[in-house]
Design an enzyme around this catalytic site. Structure first.
Site, short mmCIF file in Angstrom:
data_model
loop_
_atom_site.label_atom_id
_atom_site.label_comp_id
_atom_site.label_asym_id
_atom_site.label_seq_id
_atom_site.Cartn_x
_atom_site.Cartn_y
_atom_site.Cartn_z
N HIS A 8 0.82 -1.20 0.00
CA HIS A 8 0.00 0.00 0.00
C HIS A 8 0.86 1.25 0.00
CE1 HIS A 8 0.55 1.65 4.07
NE2 HIS A 8 0.83 0.40 4.39
N CYS A 9 0.19 2.35 -0.31
CA CYS A 9 0.76 3.69 -0.13
C CYS A 9 -0.38 4.53 0.42
CB CYS A 9 1.36 4.22 -1.44
SG CYS A 9 0.26 4.21 -2.86
N ARG A 10 -0.37 5.80 0.18
CA ARG A 10 -1.43 6.64 0.74
C ARG A 10 -2.75 6.41 0.01
NH1 ARG A 10 -4.07 11.41 0.83
NH2 ARG A 10 -4.20 12.44 2.85
N GLY A 47 -2.90 4.25 -2.95
CA GLY A 47 -2.91 2.99 -3.68
C GLY A 47 -2.94 3.16 -5.19
#
Length: 155
Positions: free
Chosen positions: A95-97, A99
């Site tokens: 994930h990231c902030r 996606g």
């Protein structure tokens, strides 16, 4: 299984919901946006301590000039080891902030490096699962990786 179950807006919230992660059988987390600014997700190994989830953080910024390629091998190694966990029973949540850019870029690099896909196949595979949009700088770096891998495979 590389997990892409959340919508882009939910990515950071899912990453911080231990109950939901455990319910989904997540054994590993790859945070492609580690940090404490607005554009990052402020989790770390301490956040997951005692949960049974193995964590790796990459402090990437979602900008055209950020060199995410320096994390391609590290990310691919982590995903590969996570998927092999307990004889192939591992599930990794990348994930990231949002996606949308950083985490898909690392998943695409994994597919290229460990699953021998070219950049077009890897992009199509991830796009088939969800809406993504790696920034232009990340796309250029994936194209450079594709060129390098193609020349190495020819040798």
């Amino acid at each position: 299984m590389v997990c892409l179950f959340c919508s882009p807006i939910q990515c950071r919230f899912v990453a911080m919901n231990l109950m939901r992660l455990k319910h989904r059988g997540i054994t590993h987390i790859l945070n492609a946006a580690e940090g404490n600014s607005y554009m990052h997700v402020n989790t770390n190994a301490e956040f997951y301590a005692g949960s049974g989830i193995t964590y790796r953080g990459i402090p990437a910024s979602d900008t055209d000039h950020f060199d995410i390629s320096v994390y391609f091998e590290e990310g691919a190694d982590f995903i590969e080891k996570a998927l092999a966990y307990k004889n192939g029973k591992g599930k990794v949540y990348v994930h990231c902030r949002e996606g949308y850019s950083r985490s898909p870029t690392l998943v695409i690099a994994y597919l290229m490096l460990r699953q021998n896909m070219d950049v077009h196949s890897a992009l199509a595979t991830v796009r088939h699962r969800r809406e993504i949009g790696p920034n232009d700088g990340f796309l250029r770096q994936l194209c450079r990786l594709n060129q390098r891998l193609a020349s190495e495979r020819k040798k």
